[in-house]
Design a protein around this motif. Structure first.
Motif, PDB file in Angstrom:
ATOM      1  N   SER A  31       0.835  -1.191   0.000  1.00 14.55           N
ATOM      2  CA  SER A  31       0.000   0.000   0.000  1.00 14.55           C
ATOM      3  C   SER A  31       0.878   1.252   0.000  1.00 14.55           C
ATOM      4  O   SER A  31       1.933   1.274   0.630  1.00 14.55           O
ATOM      5  CB  SER A  31      -0.883  -0.020   1.256  1.00 14.55           C
ATOM      6  OG  SER A  31      -1.618   1.168   1.353  1.00 14.55           O
ATOM      7  N   ASP A  32       0.409   2.282  -0.696  1.00 15.21           N
ATOM      8  CA  ASP A  32       1.163   3.540  -0.703  1.00 15.21           C
ATOM      9  C   ASP A  32       0.223   4.683  -1.042  1.00 15.21           C
ATOM     10  O   ASP A  32      -0.850   4.480  -1.615  1.00 15.21           O
ATOM     11  CB  ASP A  32       2.302   3.483  -1.716  1.00 15.21           C
ATOM     12  CG  ASP A  32       3.305   4.608  -1.528  1.00 15.21           C
ATOM     13  OD1 ASP A  32       3.344   5.193  -0.429  1.00 15.21           O
ATOM     14  OD2 ASP A  32       4.056   4.908  -2.468  1.00 15.21           O
ATOM     15  N   SER A  33       0.626   5.876  -0.676  1.00 17.23           N
ATOM     16  CA  SER A  33      -0.121   7.076  -1.049  1.00 17.23           C
ATOM     17  C   SER A  33       0.845   8.250  -1.132  1.00 17.23           C
ATOM     18  O   SER A  33       1.941   8.215  -0.583  1.00 17.23           O
ATOM     19  CB  SER A  33      -1.213   7.382  -0.025  1.00 17.23           C
ATOM     20  OG  SER A  33      -0.649   7.835   1.174  1.00 17.23           O
ATOM     21  N   GLY A  47      -2.957   3.796  -3.517  1.00 10.69           N
ATOM     22  CA  GLY A  47      -3.051   2.599  -4.329  1.00 10.69           C
ATOM     23  C   GLY A  47      -2.568   1.382  -3.573  1.00 10.69           C
ATOM     24  O   GLY A  47      -1.940   1.495  -2.520  1.00 10.69           O
ATOM     25  N   TYR A  48      -2.892   0.214  -4.114  1.00 11.96           N
ATOM     26  CA  TYR A  48      -2.441  -1.034  -3.502  1.00 11.96           C
ATOM     27  C   TYR A  48      -2.259  -2.107  -4.558  1.00 11.96           C
ATOM     28  O   TYR A  48      -2.799  -2.013  -5.673  1.00 11.96           O
ATOM     29  CB  TYR A  48      -3.410  -1.513  -2.424  1.00 11.96           C
ATOM     30  CG  TYR A  48      -4.815  -1.802  -2.905  1.00 11.96           C
ATOM     31  CD1 TYR A  48      -5.123  -2.993  -3.564  1.00 11.96           C
ATOM     32  CD2 TYR A  48      -5.835  -0.903  -2.672  1.00 11.96           C
ATOM     33  CE1 TYR A  48      -6.406  -3.255  -3.994  1.00 11.96           C
ATOM     34  CE2 TYR A  48      -7.117  -1.163  -3.093  1.00 11.96           C
ATOM     35  CZ  TYR A  48      -7.400  -2.346  -3.753  1.00 11.96           C
ATOM     36  OH  TYR A  48      -8.676  -2.601  -4.172  1.00 11.96           O
ATOM     37  N   GLN A  62      -6.386   5.235  -6.840  1.00 11.96           N
ATOM     38  CA  GLN A  62      -7.492   6.179  -6.897  1.00 11.96           C
ATOM     39  C   GLN A  62      -7.191   7.429  -6.092  1.00 11.96           C
ATOM     40  O   GLN A  62      -6.393   7.411  -5.165  1.00 11.96           O
ATOM     41  CB  GLN A  62      -8.781   5.551  -6.390  1.00 11.96           C
ATOM     42  CG  GLN A  62      -8.802   5.310  -4.892  1.00 11.96           C
ATOM     43  CD  GLN A  62     -10.114   4.716  -4.435  1.00 11.96           C
ATOM     44  OE1 GLN A  62     -10.862   4.146  -5.219  1.00 11.96           O
ATOM     45  NE2 GLN A  62     -10.411   4.842  -3.157  1.00 11.96           N
ATOM     46  N   LYS A  63      -7.872   8.498  -6.463  1.00 15.18           N
ATOM     47  CA  LYS A  63      -7.760   9.746  -5.737  1.00 15.18           C
ATOM     48  C   LYS A  63      -8.597   9.630  -4.466  1.00 15.18           C
ATOM     49  O   LYS A  63      -9.724   9.136  -4.502  1.00 15.18           O
ATOM     50  CB  LYS A  63      -8.290  10.870  -6.626  1.00 15.18           C
ATOM     51  CG  LYS A  63      -8.022  12.246  -6.131  1.00 15.18           C
ATOM     52  CD  LYS A  63      -8.298  13.228  -7.252  1.00 15.18           C
ATOM     53  CE  LYS A  63      -9.417  14.125  -6.909  1.00 15.18           C
ATOM     54  NZ  LYS A  63      -9.617  15.212  -7.869  1.00 15.18           N
ATOM     55  N   GLN A  64      -8.032  10.052  -3.350  1.00 12.79           N
ATOM     56  CA  GLN A  64      -8.790  10.010  -2.100  1.00 12.79           C
ATOM     57  C   GLN A  64      -9.890  11.069  -2.140  1.00 12.79           C
ATOM     58  O   GLN A  64      -9.724  12.134  -2.740  1.00 12.79           O
ATOM     59  CB  GLN A  64      -7.872  10.228  -0.900  1.00 12.79           C
ATOM     60  CG  GLN A  64      -6.917   9.072  -0.677  1.00 12.79           C
ATOM     61  CD  GLN A  64      -6.037   9.251   0.544  1.00 12.79           C
ATOM     62  OE1 GLN A  64      -6.068  10.273   1.219  1.00 12.79           O
ATOM     63  NE2 GLN A  64      -5.227   8.247   0.809  1.00 12.79           N
ATOM     64  N   ARG A  65     -11.004  10.774  -1.491  1.00  8.92           N
ATOM     65  CA  ARG A  65     -12.172  11.653  -1.572  1.00  8.92           C
ATOM     66  C   ARG A  65     -12.028  12.933  -0.779  1.00  8.92           C
ATOM     67  O   ARG A  65     -12.631  13.950  -1.114  1.00  8.92           O
ATOM     68  CB  ARG A  65     -13.404  10.901  -1.081  1.00  8.92           C
ATOM     69  CG  ARG A  65     -13.798   9.786  -1.993  1.00  8.92           C
ATOM     70  CD  ARG A  65     -15.066   9.139  -1.521  1.00  8.92           C
ATOM     71  NE  ARG A  65     -15.399   8.030  -2.386  1.00  8.92           N
ATOM     72  CZ  ARG A  65     -16.004   6.941  -1.982  1.00  8.92           C
ATOM     73  NH1 ARG A  65     -16.369   6.815  -0.734  1.00  8.92           N
ATOM     74  NH2 ARG A  65     -16.266   5.989  -2.838  1.00  8.92           N
ATOM     75  N   TYR A  76      -2.626   6.219   6.271  1.00 12.24           N
ATOM     76  CA  TYR A  76      -3.595   5.452   7.053  1.00 12.24           C
ATOM     77  C   TYR A  76      -4.823   5.126   6.215  1.00 12.24           C
ATOM     78  O   TYR A  76      -5.331   4.010   6.240  1.00 12.24           O
ATOM     79  CB  TYR A  76      -3.974   6.221   8.313  1.00 12.24           C
ATOM     80  CG  TYR A  76      -5.034   5.533   9.125  1.00 12.24           C
ATOM     81  CD1 TYR A  76      -4.721   4.439   9.928  1.00 12.24           C
ATOM     82  CD2 TYR A  76      -6.357   5.952   9.071  1.00 12.24           C
ATOM     83  CE1 TYR A  76      -5.698   3.785  10.665  1.00 12.24           C
ATOM     84  CE2 TYR A  76      -7.337   5.307   9.798  1.00 12.24           C
ATOM     85  CZ  TYR A  76      -7.001   4.227  10.596  1.00 12.24           C
ATOM     86  OH  TYR A  76      -7.973   3.590  11.302  1.00 12.24           O
ATOM     87  N   ARG A  77      -5.310   6.101   5.473  1.00 15.22           N
ATOM     88  CA  ARG A  77      -6.475   5.859   4.614  1.00 15.22           C
ATOM     89  C   ARG A  77      -6.153   4.835   3.538  1.00 15.22           C
ATOM     90  O   ARG A  77      -6.986   3.974   3.218  1.00 15.22           O
ATOM     91  CB  ARG A  77      -6.934   7.164   3.975  1.00 15.22           C
ATOM     92  CG  ARG A  77      -7.591   8.082   4.955  1.00 15.22           C
ATOM     93  CD  ARG A  77      -8.104   9.311   4.283  1.00 15.22           C
ATOM     94  NE  ARG A  77      -8.633  10.219   5.299  1.00 15.22           N
ATOM     95  CZ  ARG A  77      -9.062  11.430   5.030  1.00 15.22           C
ATOM     96  NH1 ARG A  77      -9.046  11.876   3.804  1.00 15.22           N
ATOM     97  NH2 ARG A  77      -9.524  12.186   6.008  1.00 15.22           N
ATOM     98  N   ALA A  78      -4.959   4.920   2.971  1.00 17.31           N
ATOM     99  CA  ALA A  78      -4.557   3.945   1.951  1.00 17.31           C
ATOM    100  C   ALA A  78      -4.499   2.536   2.541  1.00 17.31           C
ATOM    101  O   ALA A  78      -4.970   1.563   1.921  1.00 17.31           O
ATOM    102  CB  ALA A  78      -3.199   4.334   1.365  1.00 17.31           C
TER     103      ALA A  78
END
Length: 110
Positions: A31-33, A47-48, A62-65, A76-78
């Motif tokens: 996982s990374d962002s 992404g993952y 994907q773009k985070q909302r 953390y969100r990723a």
């Protein structure tokens, strides 16, 4: 509908080959962002990749909302999205009667 049926008819022989190794099968995710990588609205992209043994079976970028306040929050969100997908894949493997000998692992760079 006709396009979809033509596509399916043309790809019937396609498949996903999973090579069995001598080691026990494992489920591993990466996982990374980036933090505020989009300069227009300062949102992050995450992404993952999910591997079943050595075969890539799921991936997403994907773009985070929402806008993350820090790199840690974006990561953390990723990881949370990766964890949700990993759980779904794990449940699918259990339904296929392919239980894993070990707990799935998520790797992140933070």
């Amino acid at each position: 509908m006709k396009r979809l049926l033509c596509y399916i008819a043309g790809t019937v022989t396609f498949g996903l080959t999973i090579w069995r190794s001598s080691t026990p099968l494992s489920l591993v995710a990466f996982s990374d962002s980036d933090w505020a990588g989009n300069l227009d609205d300062r949102t992050s992209t995450s992404g993952y990749l999910i591997y079943y043994d050595s075969t890539l079976i799921s991936w997403r970028s994907q773009k985070q909302r929402t806008v993350a306040r820090s790199n840690t929050e974006a990561e953390y969100r990723a990881i949370a999205h990766t964890s949700a997908e990993l759980e779904g894949v794990h449940n699918l493997l259990v339904e296929f009667r392919q239980p894993l000998p070990s707990t799935p692992i998520i790797y992140s760079d933070s």
